[in-house]
Design an enzyme around this catalytic site. Sequence first.
Site, PDB file in Angstrom:
ATOM      1  N   ARG A 101       0.734  -1.344   0.082  1.00  0.00           N
ATOM      2  CA  ARG A 101       0.029  -0.106  -0.225  1.00  0.00           C
ATOM      3  C   ARG A 101       1.030   1.217  -0.022  1.00  0.00           C
ATOM      4  O   ARG A 101       0.520   2.180  -0.816  1.00  0.00           O
ATOM      5  CB  ARG A 101      -0.867  -0.060   1.072  1.00  0.00           C
ATOM      6  CG  ARG A 101      -1.431   1.403   1.730  1.00  0.00           C
ATOM      7  CD  ARG A 101      -2.686   1.286   2.525  1.00  0.00           C
ATOM      8  NE  ARG A 101      -2.372   0.826   3.937  1.00  0.00           N
ATOM      9  CZ  ARG A 101      -3.031   0.655   4.870  1.00  0.00           C
ATOM     10  NH1 ARG A 101      -4.306   0.836   4.800  1.00  0.00           N
ATOM     11  NH2 ARG A 101      -2.458   0.268   5.904  1.00  0.00           N
ATOM     12  N   TYR A 123       3.153   3.551  14.381  1.00  0.00           N
ATOM     13  CA  TYR A 123       3.477   2.331  15.159  1.00  0.00           C
ATOM     14  C   TYR A 123       4.573   1.755  15.310  1.00  0.00           C
ATOM     15  O   TYR A 123       5.143   2.277  14.084  1.00  0.00           O
ATOM     16  CB  TYR A 123       2.419   1.139  14.515  1.00  0.00           C
ATOM     17  CG  TYR A 123       1.125   1.240  14.576  1.00  0.00           C
ATOM     18  CD1 TYR A 123       0.460   1.863  15.999  1.00  0.00           C
ATOM     19  CD2 TYR A 123      -0.065   0.116  14.115  1.00  0.00           C
ATOM     20  CE1 TYR A 123      -1.038   1.882  15.977  1.00  0.00           C
ATOM     21  CE2 TYR A 123      -1.349   0.253  14.545  1.00  0.00           C
ATOM     22  CZ  TYR A 123      -1.790   1.006  15.339  1.00  0.00           C
ATOM     23  OH  TYR A 123      -3.131   1.080  15.624  1.00  0.00           O
ATOM     24  N   GLU A 180     -14.033  -5.153  15.399  1.00  0.00           N
ATOM     25  CA  GLU A 180     -13.692  -3.952  14.964  1.00  0.00           C
ATOM     26  C   GLU A 180     -14.838  -3.107  14.444  1.00  0.00           C
ATOM     27  O   GLU A 180     -15.902  -3.955  13.809  1.00  0.00           O
ATOM     28  CB  GLU A 180     -12.626  -4.220  13.942  1.00  0.00           C
ATOM     29  CG  GLU A 180     -11.875  -2.752  13.579  1.00  0.00           C
ATOM     30  CD  GLU A 180     -10.677  -3.041  12.556  1.00  0.00           C
ATOM     31  OE1 GLU A 180      -9.972  -3.674  12.567  1.00  0.00           O
ATOM     32  OE2 GLU A 180     -10.560  -2.171  11.325  1.00  0.00           O
TER      33      GLU A 180
HETATM   34  C1  3EB Z   1      -5.848  -0.266  14.257  1.00  0.00           C
HETATM   35  O1  3EB Z   1      -6.155   0.385  14.790  1.00  0.00           O
HETATM   36  C2  3EB Z   1      -6.616  -1.638  13.661  1.00  0.00           C
HETATM   37  O2  3EB Z   1      -4.549  -0.675   7.769  1.00  0.00           O
HETATM   38  O3  3EB Z   1      -6.030   0.553   6.722  1.00  0.00           O
HETATM   39  C3  3EB Z   1      -7.944  -0.192  11.432  1.00  0.00           C
HETATM   40  C4  3EB Z   1      -8.100   0.787  10.502  1.00  0.00           C
HETATM   41  C5  3EB Z   1      -6.843  -1.135  11.309  1.00  0.00           C
HETATM   42  C6  3EB Z   1      -7.455   0.861   9.066  1.00  0.00           C
HETATM   43  C7  3EB Z   1      -5.556  -0.282   7.951  1.00  0.00           C
HETATM   44  C8  3EB Z   1      -6.033  -1.173  10.244  1.00  0.00           C
HETATM   45  C9  3EB Z   1      -6.237  -0.211   8.827  1.00  0.00           C
HETATM   46  O4  3EB Z   1      -4.479  -0.471  13.849  1.00  0.00           O
HETATM   47  C10 3EB Z   1      -6.588  -1.912  12.413  1.00  0.00           C
END
Ligand code: 3EB
Length: 362
Positions: free
Chosen positions: A182, A234, A355
């Site tokens: 991505r 992250y 989620e």
């Molecule tokens: C998180 O908070 C959960 O990779 O586009 C949530 C929303 C999550 C979007 C993405 C991943 C994505 O990390 C995972």
Amino acid sequence: MAAARREMHDPAADIPASPPAAACDVPAIDGGPAAPAGGPRLAVEYVAADSPAPLLDGDDVLAVFGFGGSAPASLDDPRYLRVPLEPHGRACFEVWHARAPVVRGRDGDLRWASDGRLLFGAIEVAEDGDGIGEAARRAYARLSEFTSGSRTPHLLRIWNYLDAITFGEGDDERYRAFCVGRARGLGAFDVRSLPAATAIGRCDGRRVVQVYWLASVTPGTPVENPRQLSAYRYPRQYGPQPPSFARAMLPPTGGAMPLLLSGTAAIIGHTSMHDGELLAQLDETFANFDALVGAARMHDPTLPPRFGGGTRLKVYVRDARDLPLVAEALDRRFGDAVPRLLLHAAICRRELAVEIDGVHGA
Ligand code: 3EB
């Protein structure tokens, strides 16, 4: 193979440069003005129906989504997309209304619809032998090329659906490879203008990356969650490329469009909470939404502080056996006040059972 982890993401030098984006000749309304009167408008509804065809009748309809195996795989109309996640309960469609007239078309493997202010786009890329990362890169390169050359160059919101999302160990995990592809496909981007997003696992065994999006003539305002580390920051333990999304997007026109909520789960900081405790995860997710909506209200105080009749939620539940439990918990929390759609889907962290994404407005 590690992608750059700079704030300003720069595609790795070993990626062949794509040809300069040709200005796409879309979405122009035939004979219509280039900048129609009135700002972007979006209304989202969930409709229980047996067939999507009548839902496509309105000339303000920007997109219709069918969920699960009972929804038609495809229609002649590029505004229709099937998302193969099984709904809990009866067949249900999601309908996006913009301003009439909506025009639509196809551009190679990509389809779109637009009212001149907002654009719905979708692309599906088969993984074939190349792997999920390459399929994601191709989908995002096409999306980026198309969007940057269009009259709606500002990405507000992206949905990503991929099969077997947590399959593979360590950095070979498919979700991590997806994140790398991505970011490469997006090219150079500023993390502070990333769109809101969802990345969810399908359970249908089809190795096809599905990406659909909402883009706008005018940029929105990304919103981050004070309880959570921005996903694009992250730490390395979650993979070589942090996920490229904002927690929410406040659209360009207050009121006429809801706040676009990214997929949200029981993550505080960057850490998953309440492993194995579904209902505690659900509570934590709503605590995250409270904080996120609070942050959005700093920009737009007219946004209701609590979810209600202007909210739409899609609730992704990992274990199909948990669906009734989640349905009951949501009944207790909201009664009939908040329209919602429960779907069986895999979450991108194995310890997360639920989620939720959606939209929130007055
Ligand atoms: C998180 O908070 C959960 O990779 O586009 C949530 C929303 C999550 C979007 C993405 C991943 C994505 O990390 C995972």
